[in-house]
Design a protein around this motif. Structure first.
Motif, PDB file in Angstrom:
ATOM      1  N   MET A 164      -1.090  14.844  11.317  1.00 59.22           N
ATOM      2  CA  MET A 164      -0.999  15.961  10.882  1.00 59.22           C
ATOM      3  C   MET A 164       0.361  16.498  10.231  1.00 59.22           C
ATOM      4  SD  MET A 164      -4.280  17.104  11.224  1.00 59.22           S
ATOM      5  CE  MET A 164      -4.015  18.749  10.896  1.00 59.22           C
ATOM      6  N   GLN A 165       1.387  15.931  10.958  1.00 59.96           N
ATOM      7  CA  GLN A 165       2.693  16.336  10.423  1.00 59.96           C
ATOM      8  C   GLN A 165       2.968  15.471   9.133  1.00 59.96           C
ATOM      9  OE1 GLN A 165       4.950  15.055  13.901  1.00 59.96           O
ATOM     10  NE2 GLN A 165       4.985  17.194  14.856  1.00 59.96           N
ATOM     11  N   ALA A 166       2.415  14.260   9.116  1.00 62.58           N
ATOM     12  CA  ALA A 166       2.539  13.528   7.612  1.00 62.58           C
ATOM     13  C   ALA A 166       1.802  14.467   6.559  1.00 62.58           C
ATOM     14  CB  ALA A 166       2.133  12.111   7.894  1.00 62.58           C
ATOM     15  N   ALA A 167       0.805  14.883   6.956  1.00 62.49           N
ATOM     16  CA  ALA A 167       0.163  15.656   5.933  1.00 62.49           C
ATOM     17  C   ALA A 167       0.882  16.975   5.450  1.00 62.49           C
ATOM     18  CB  ALA A 167      -1.270  15.839   6.596  1.00 62.49           C
ATOM     19  N   TRP A 168       1.334  17.391   6.280  1.00 59.88           N
ATOM     20  CA  TRP A 168       2.148  18.691   6.096  1.00 59.88           C
ATOM     21  C   TRP A 168       3.552  18.305   5.126  1.00 59.88           C
ATOM     22  CZ3 TRP A 168       7.476  19.799   6.948  1.00 59.88           C
ATOM     23  CH2 TRP A 168       7.763  20.931   6.665  1.00 59.88           C
TER      24      TRP A 168
ATOM     25  N   ARG B   4       0.994  -1.204  -0.014  1.00 62.50           N
ATOM     26  CA  ARG B   4       0.008   0.162  -0.115  1.00 62.50           C
ATOM     27  C   ARG B   4       0.730   1.256  -0.037  1.00 62.50           C
ATOM     28  NH1 ARG B   4      -0.808  -1.938   5.397  1.00 62.50           N
ATOM     29  NH2 ARG B   4      -3.229  -2.593   4.819  1.00 62.50           N
ATOM     30  N   ALA B   5       0.415   2.324  -0.743  1.00 61.69           N
ATOM     31  CA  ALA B   5       1.107   3.443  -0.661  1.00 61.69           C
ATOM     32  C   ALA B   5       1.004   4.426   0.693  1.00 61.69           C
ATOM     33  CB  ALA B   5       0.971   4.242  -2.173  1.00 61.69           C
ATOM     34  N   TRP B   6       1.630   5.158   1.184  1.00 59.49           N
ATOM     35  CA  TRP B   6       1.651   6.059   2.190  1.00 59.49           C
ATOM     36  C   TRP B   6       2.734   6.834   2.564  1.00 59.49           C
ATOM     37  CZ3 TRP B   6       5.388   4.580   5.664  1.00 59.49           C
ATOM     38  CH2 TRP B   6       5.774   3.443   5.942  1.00 59.49           C
ATOM     39  N   VAL B   7       2.526   7.958   3.039  1.00 64.52           N
ATOM     40  CA  VAL B   7       3.337   9.065   3.766  1.00 64.52           C
ATOM     41  C   VAL B   7       3.178   8.775   5.150  1.00 64.52           C
ATOM     42  CG1 VAL B   7       4.227  11.186   3.743  1.00 64.52           C
ATOM     43  CG2 VAL B   7       3.653  10.263   1.644  1.00 64.52           C
ATOM     44  N   GLY B   8       4.124   8.623   6.055  1.00 61.75           N
ATOM     45  CA  GLY B   8       3.997   8.435   7.399  1.00 61.75           C
ATOM     46  C   GLY B   8       4.871   9.180   8.441  1.00 61.75           C
ATOM     47  N   ALA B   9       4.467   9.626   9.505  1.00 61.41           N
ATOM     48  CA  ALA B   9       5.420  10.290  10.588  1.00 61.41           C
ATOM     49  C   ALA B   9       5.209   9.321  11.609  1.00 61.41           C
ATOM     50  CB  ALA B   9       4.705  11.512  10.946  1.00 61.41           C
ATOM     51  N   PHE B  10       6.509   8.972  12.236  1.00 58.68           N
ATOM     52  CA  PHE B  10       6.748   8.034  13.217  1.00 58.68           C
ATOM     53  C   PHE B  10       7.170   8.634  14.396  1.00 58.68           C
ATOM     54  CE2 PHE B  10       6.324   5.644   9.344  1.00 58.68           C
ATOM     55  CZ  PHE B  10       5.896   4.367   9.667  1.00 58.68           C
TER      56      PHE B  10
END
Length: 277
Positions: A239-243, A51-57
């Motif tokens: 929210m940080q991942a969305a930024w 799956r495709a994603w942009v994540g903040a950990f």
């Protein structure tokens, strides 16, 4: 898909790893669901899925350069992380405690360049909070999953992992007011009220990220009811991942990370940085 991860190095039924899933539509960030994972193996399985994603950990992505140099560890990021993962938790505590013991009072811990701007704990700290153990447990999973770590290690460009820190966003909204605790005796109405203030501020877009959180009533209730703050921290990372996703679409190959970041230490997403010389 966007992903915010509240990580723990010893997940279980009582304190799982919490994932906040969502998507950005313009300036609005829609929270779609939460996923709770009770084991590190389960987390690795989730990361490996197609799956495709942009994540903040919410875990450190690197160690301080001064610490690595003083210990004689590899100065290249991947080799350093592999060396670090090869140590036991007990060895991590022993090595870091010895480093601190040899340092003068007030300068016990080594810091990354990002710690000051982010207001974060040093990534070598093994207690209160044990972020060194979070790095020790979490980074090997990201490497095994083959995700892309901008500025640190190339991987699958469809799965992008960045270092988030909910405390950075929360302090912008409520300062140092306490909003969570894992201790039942400290799970007070006052902390619940602070969580409500944070959730409301995120929904109204009162942060420098320029994004608004969109919640369903049941989701908002969960954020307020979870006295550990794990779900709220996962949403802050979301929210940080969305930024970061928006920054990438606007031309940042590093998803908003500074172009001159230290490729050994890494950088916390959305932490302010000077433009450099």
């Amino acid at each position: 898909m966007l992903l915010g991860v509240d990580f723990t190095s010893r997940p279980g039924r009582r304190k799982p790893i919490v994932l906040a899933l969502g998507e950005r539509r313009g300036e609005a960030v829609h929270l779609s669901d939460f996923v709770r994972i009770e084991s590190l193996d389960g987390f690795l399985h989730w990361l490996r899925q197609e799956r495709a994603w942009v994540g903040a950990f919410d875990l450190p992505f690197g160690l301080p350069r001064a610490l690595v140099q003083a210990l004689g560890w590899p100065m290249q990021w991947r080799a350093c992380m592999q060396h670090y993962a090869g140590l036991s938790r007990a060895q991590v505590r022993t090595v870091f405690a010895a480093y601190c013991a040899a340092r003068p009072a007030g300068q016990k811990f080594a810091h990354r360049a990002t710690d000051g701007p982010a207001g974060s704990s040093p990534s070598m700290k093994w207690v209160n909070p044990p972020v060194a153990l979070m790095l020790h447990a979490g980074m090997p999973l990201l490497l095994q999953a083959g995700v892309h770590l901008p500025g640190l290690c190339a991987g699958d460009a469809r799965r992008v992992a960045l270092e988030g820190y909910p405390g950075l966003l929360v302090r912008e909204l409520v300062g140092r007011a306490s909003y969570k605790s894992d201790e039942r005796a400290r799970q007070t109405p006052e902390r619940a009220a602070v969580r409500a203030r944070i959730a409301q501020a995120l929904e109204h877009g009162r942060t420098r990220l320029g994004l608004r959180l969109q919640l369903l009533p049941a989701q908002r209730a969960l954020l307020l009811q979870d006295a550990s703050g794990d779900h709220l921290d996962a949403v802050a990372c979301l929210m940080q991942a969305a930024w970061a996703e928006r920054a990438h679409l606007q031309g940042s190959a590093l998803y908003g990370l500074p172009p001159r970041l230290d490729a050994l230490e890494g950088w916390i997403l959305t932490a302010p940085c000077s433009p450099g010389p």
